[in-house]
Write a protein that holds these residues in place. Structure first.
Motif, PDB file in Angstrom:
ATOM      1  N   TRP A 177       0.806  -1.220   0.000  1.00 54.13           N
ATOM      2  CA  TRP A 177       0.000   0.000   0.000  1.00 54.13           C
ATOM      3  C   TRP A 177       0.839   1.271   0.000  1.00 54.13           C
ATOM      4  O   TRP A 177       0.316   2.365   0.016  1.00 54.13           O
ATOM      5  N   ARG A 178       2.159   1.114  -0.039  1.00 57.39           N
ATOM      6  CA  ARG A 178       3.024   2.283  -0.051  1.00 57.39           C
ATOM      7  C   ARG A 178       4.212   1.984  -0.947  1.00 57.39           C
ATOM      8  O   ARG A 178       5.018   1.098  -0.675  1.00 57.39           O
ATOM      9  N   ALA A 179       4.336   2.712  -2.052  1.00 55.71           N
ATOM     10  CA  ALA A 179       5.449   2.513  -2.976  1.00 55.71           C
ATOM     11  C   ALA A 179       6.082   3.871  -3.269  1.00 55.71           C
ATOM     12  O   ALA A 179       5.431   4.746  -3.832  1.00 55.71           O
ATOM     13  N   PRO A 180       7.334   4.115  -2.855  1.00 53.86           N
ATOM     14  CA  PRO A 180       7.949   5.424  -3.113  1.00 53.86           C
ATOM     15  C   PRO A 180       8.570   5.478  -4.502  1.00 53.86           C
ATOM     16  O   PRO A 180       9.322   4.582  -4.869  1.00 53.86           O
ATOM     17  N   PRO A 181       8.391   6.562  -5.269  1.00 51.45           N
ATOM     18  CA  PRO A 181       7.312   7.533  -5.119  1.00 51.45           C
ATOM     19  C   PRO A 181       5.966   6.950  -5.498  1.00 51.45           C
ATOM     20  O   PRO A 181       5.907   5.943  -6.192  1.00 51.45           O
ATOM     21  N   HIS A 182       4.891   7.602  -5.091  1.00 53.13           N
ATOM     22  CA  HIS A 182       3.572   6.986  -5.156  1.00 53.13           C
ATOM     23  C   HIS A 182       3.106   6.731  -6.586  1.00 53.13           C
ATOM     24  O   HIS A 182       2.463   5.725  -6.865  1.00 53.13           O
ATOM     25  N   ASN A 183       3.379   7.650  -7.483  1.00 53.23           N
ATOM     26  CA  ASN A 183       2.832   7.536  -8.841  1.00 53.23           C
ATOM     27  C   ASN A 183       3.897   7.163  -9.861  1.00 53.23           C
ATOM     28  O   ASN A 183       3.834   7.571 -11.005  1.00 53.23           O
ATOM     29  N   MET A 184       4.894   6.375  -9.448  1.00 49.85           N
ATOM     30  CA  MET A 184       5.949   5.932 -10.340  1.00 49.85           C
ATOM     31  C   MET A 184       6.132   4.424 -10.203  1.00 49.85           C
ATOM     32  O   MET A 184       5.714   3.815  -9.211  1.00 49.85           O
ATOM     33  N   MET A 185       6.773   3.845 -11.189  1.00 49.62           N
ATOM     34  CA  MET A 185       7.078   2.412 -11.155  1.00 49.62           C
ATOM     35  C   MET A 185       8.427   2.184 -11.813  1.00 49.62           C
ATOM     36  O   MET A 185       8.885   2.992 -12.628  1.00 49.62           O
ATOM     37  N   THR A 186       9.056   1.080 -11.446  1.00 48.43           N
ATOM     38  CA  THR A 186      10.364   0.751 -11.997  1.00 48.43           C
ATOM     39  C   THR A 186      10.221   0.188 -13.407  1.00 48.43           C
ATOM     40  O   THR A 186       9.112  -0.098 -13.881  1.00 48.43           O
ATOM     41  N   PHE A 187      11.365   0.015 -14.062  1.00 54.20           N
ATOM     42  CA  PHE A 187      11.353  -0.500 -15.437  1.00 54.20           C
ATOM     43  C   PHE A 187      10.769  -1.909 -15.492  1.00 54.20           C
ATOM     44  O   PHE A 187       9.899  -2.196 -16.326  1.00 54.20           O
ATOM     45  N   GLN A 188      11.217  -2.783 -14.594  1.00 52.07           N
ATOM     46  CA  GLN A 188      10.754  -4.167 -14.654  1.00 52.07           C
ATOM     47  C   GLN A 188       9.285  -4.288 -14.278  1.00 52.07           C
ATOM     48  O   GLN A 188       8.566  -5.145 -14.812  1.00 52.07           O
ATOM     49  N   MET A 189       8.811  -3.416 -13.389  1.00 54.15           N
ATOM     50  CA  MET A 189       7.396  -3.454 -13.036  1.00 54.15           C
ATOM     51  C   MET A 189       6.529  -3.018 -14.218  1.00 54.15           C
ATOM     52  O   MET A 189       5.518  -3.650 -14.531  1.00 54.15           O
ATOM     53  N   LYS A 190       6.909  -1.927 -14.872  1.00 53.48           N
ATOM     54  CA  LYS A 190       6.118  -1.463 -16.004  1.00 53.48           C
ATOM     55  C   LYS A 190       6.193  -2.435 -17.169  1.00 53.48           C
ATOM     56  O   LYS A 190       5.169  -2.695 -17.826  1.00 53.48           O
ATOM     57  N   PHE A 191       7.361  -3.000 -17.431  1.00 53.42           N
ATOM     58  CA  PHE A 191       7.483  -3.942 -18.527  1.00 53.42           C
ATOM     59  C   PHE A 191       6.660  -5.199 -18.261  1.00 53.42           C
ATOM     60  O   PHE A 191       6.097  -5.802 -19.192  1.00 53.42           O
ATOM     61  N   PHE A 192       6.551  -5.591 -17.005  1.00 56.62           N
ATOM     62  CA  PHE A 192       5.722  -6.745 -16.667  1.00 56.62           C
ATOM     63  C   PHE A 192       4.258  -6.465 -16.983  1.00 56.62           C
ATOM     64  O   PHE A 192       3.569  -7.301 -17.596  1.00 56.62           O
ATOM     65  N   TYR A 193       3.767  -5.308 -16.585  1.00 62.34           N
ATOM     66  CA  TYR A 193       2.372  -4.984 -16.846  1.00 62.34           C
ATOM     67  C   TYR A 193       2.106  -4.781 -18.339  1.00 62.34           C
ATOM     68  O   TYR A 193       1.044  -5.168 -18.851  1.00 62.34           O
ATOM     69  N   ILE A 194       3.049  -4.188 -19.039  1.00 58.74           N
ATOM     70  CA  ILE A 194       2.886  -4.043 -20.491  1.00 58.74           C
ATOM     71  C   ILE A 194       2.809  -5.416 -21.152  1.00 58.74           C
ATOM     72  O   ILE A 194       1.981  -5.656 -22.059  1.00 58.74           O
ATOM     73  N   SER A 195       3.638  -6.335 -20.717  1.00 59.97           N
ATOM     74  CA  SER A 195       3.630  -7.690 -21.281  1.00 59.97           C
ATOM     75  C   SER A 195       2.334  -8.423 -20.960  1.00 59.97           C
ATOM     76  O   SER A 195       1.791  -9.142 -21.814  1.00 59.97           O
ATOM     77  N   GLN A 196       1.826  -8.230 -19.743  1.00 59.99           N
ATOM     78  CA  GLN A 196       0.567  -8.878 -19.379  1.00 59.99           C
ATOM     79  C   GLN A 196      -0.587  -8.340 -20.219  1.00 59.99           C
ATOM     80  O   GLN A 196      -1.420  -9.115 -20.715  1.00 59.99           O
ATOM     81  N   LEU A 197      -0.648  -7.036 -20.370  1.00 56.98           N
ATOM     82  CA  LEU A 197      -1.704  -6.462 -21.201  1.00 56.98           C
ATOM     83  C   LEU A 197      -1.575  -6.917 -22.650  1.00 56.98           C
ATOM     84  O   LEU A 197      -2.587  -7.219 -23.320  1.00 56.98           O
TER      85      LEU A 197
END
Length: 394
Positions: A177-197
């Protein structure tokens, strides 16, 4: 004459690839349907080859200065922000990412990649197993579906677990419920979600490539739409870590389900052991509900942000919390209801298969008894039978 006969470099590459993979000719050697639902050679068999040619245009666009910027939008992740490194270290900075409209182009490109990988697994793995095991056509489609999903769920579970470990989400559960910074994500996190979509979006054209029956299309659309809705919701609301944990639990249970199906297709004796994964299935649904309620219901309820900005990814508002909890509870209830329906159908099929031989035996017994009896009396033991009358007369 020599210059006319000499092919262009790109054409030569395409022809060489076509010769190695058997693109040219009728392709009668194997039924190369992407997911086993359709027939062999023909227009549907070469759809992955056409998709590969489309994807090649984006890759070739990187070679020219005029089209390089447009191709980069499709191939690499966009909407990055440099994040300064800690003090005392080298001045190099890493990049954090947020979502934007350019992500649609990236999702489209990796959707093409998913179609190619899907067809490769089908042609070089599943089709060979089908020819060796000689499954009937109904079993072939179900085996191909379980094989494709097993490969996807296995890779996703390994990849997602690696991200959770590398970002210390398992050692520090407060990141749910807390990820610093709140409205950002790392490269591997975003690439994972892009791949899932991209994977779940590629399932829509696969419905046409597989030649799915019309009565099965609504079920497939609901299944695909639910995954897209929840993955996109976690991505857009910046609930990245929570969505990843819930997704890993869901994928693990689905992986066990499809592995059990693969074992059942290989040998019918594994059919009795399907009740084992049903227990894991129910436990997975309960754990998912508990994590969702604890994370969204309690911890996000601690700090009511009245001046929250939805565009900034702040979901600490009552409407967002109700939406997240209701969607999580609804999907778990829907999946559990489907499990009960499938299990009931299997029990009914087992009952019909067990009752059919018993009915045939009763019919054969009735016929054999009728041949030797008449109104309950054996004809061979009757005194006035035609055979004994002849003996008396003689």
């Amino acid at each position: 004459m020599l210059s006319a006969a000499r092919p262009l470099p790109v054409t030569a590459v395409l022809r060489a690839a076509a010769a190695t993979r058997g693109w040219l000719g009728d392709g009668a050697g194997s039924p190369r349907s992407c997911c086993g639902g359709g027939g062999g050679g023909g227009g549907g068999a070469n759809h992955a080859d056409l998709v590969a040619c489309v994807g090649m245009f984006f890759v070739l666009g990187l070679m020219f200065e005029g089209t390089a910027e447009a191709s980069i939008v499709f191939i690499t992740l966009q909407h990055s922000v440099p994040f300064p490194a800690a003090e005392g270290r080298a001045p190099a900075s890493k990049f954090l990412y947020y979502y934007g409209i350019k992500d649609l182009a990236t999702v489209f490109f990796y959707m093409l990649v998913a179609i190619i990988i899907h067809a490769t697994i089908q042609e070089y793995v599943l089709d060979k197993i089908n020819r060796r095991m000689q499954f009937p056509k109904p079993k072939q489609s179900r085996f191909n579906e379980s094989g494709q999903f097993s490969a996807f769920y296995l890779v996703s579970c390994i990849w997602g677990t690696f991200i959770l470990v590398s970002e210390n989400c398992l050692s520090d559960p407060s990141l749910l419920w807390r990820a610093p910074p709140h409205n950002m994500m790392t490269f591997q996190m975003k690439f994972f979600y892009i791949s899932q979509l991209a994977y779940w979006f590629h399932a829509f054209p696969e419905l046409y490539f597989q030649r799915i029956k019309k009565q099965d299309v609504p079920r497939q659309l609901v299944y695909i739409g639910l995954h897209l809705f929840h993955i996109a919701g976690a991505y857009l609301l910046y609930l990245n870590h929570l969505g990843l944990v819930l997704l890993m639990m869901h994928y693990f249970v689905e992986l066990l389900s499809h592995i059990c199906d693969l074992f059942y297709f290989s040998d019918d004796k594994y059919h009795k052991e399907f009740s084992l994964w049903a227990v894991v299935f129910i436990l997975g649904r309960l754990v998912t509900l508990i994590v969702s309620v604890v994370t969204v219901g309690f911890h996000l309820a601690g700090g009511q942000a009245r001046n929250s900005d939805a565009t900034a990814g702040n979901v600490n508002v009552l409407a967002a919390k109700i939406a997240v909890l209701s969607s999580s509870c609804t999907i778990q209830a829907y999946i559990t209801w489907n499990l009960f329906n499938v299990q009931l159908q299997r029990w009914m099929e087992e009952d019909t298969t067990l009752q059919a031989p018993s009915v045939k035996k009763k019919r054969t017994k009735g016929r054999s008894s009728r041949k030797g009896t008449e109104n309950g009396v054996a004809t061979a033991n009757r005194v006035d039978s035609p055979h004994k009358r002849k003996e008396k007369s003689s």
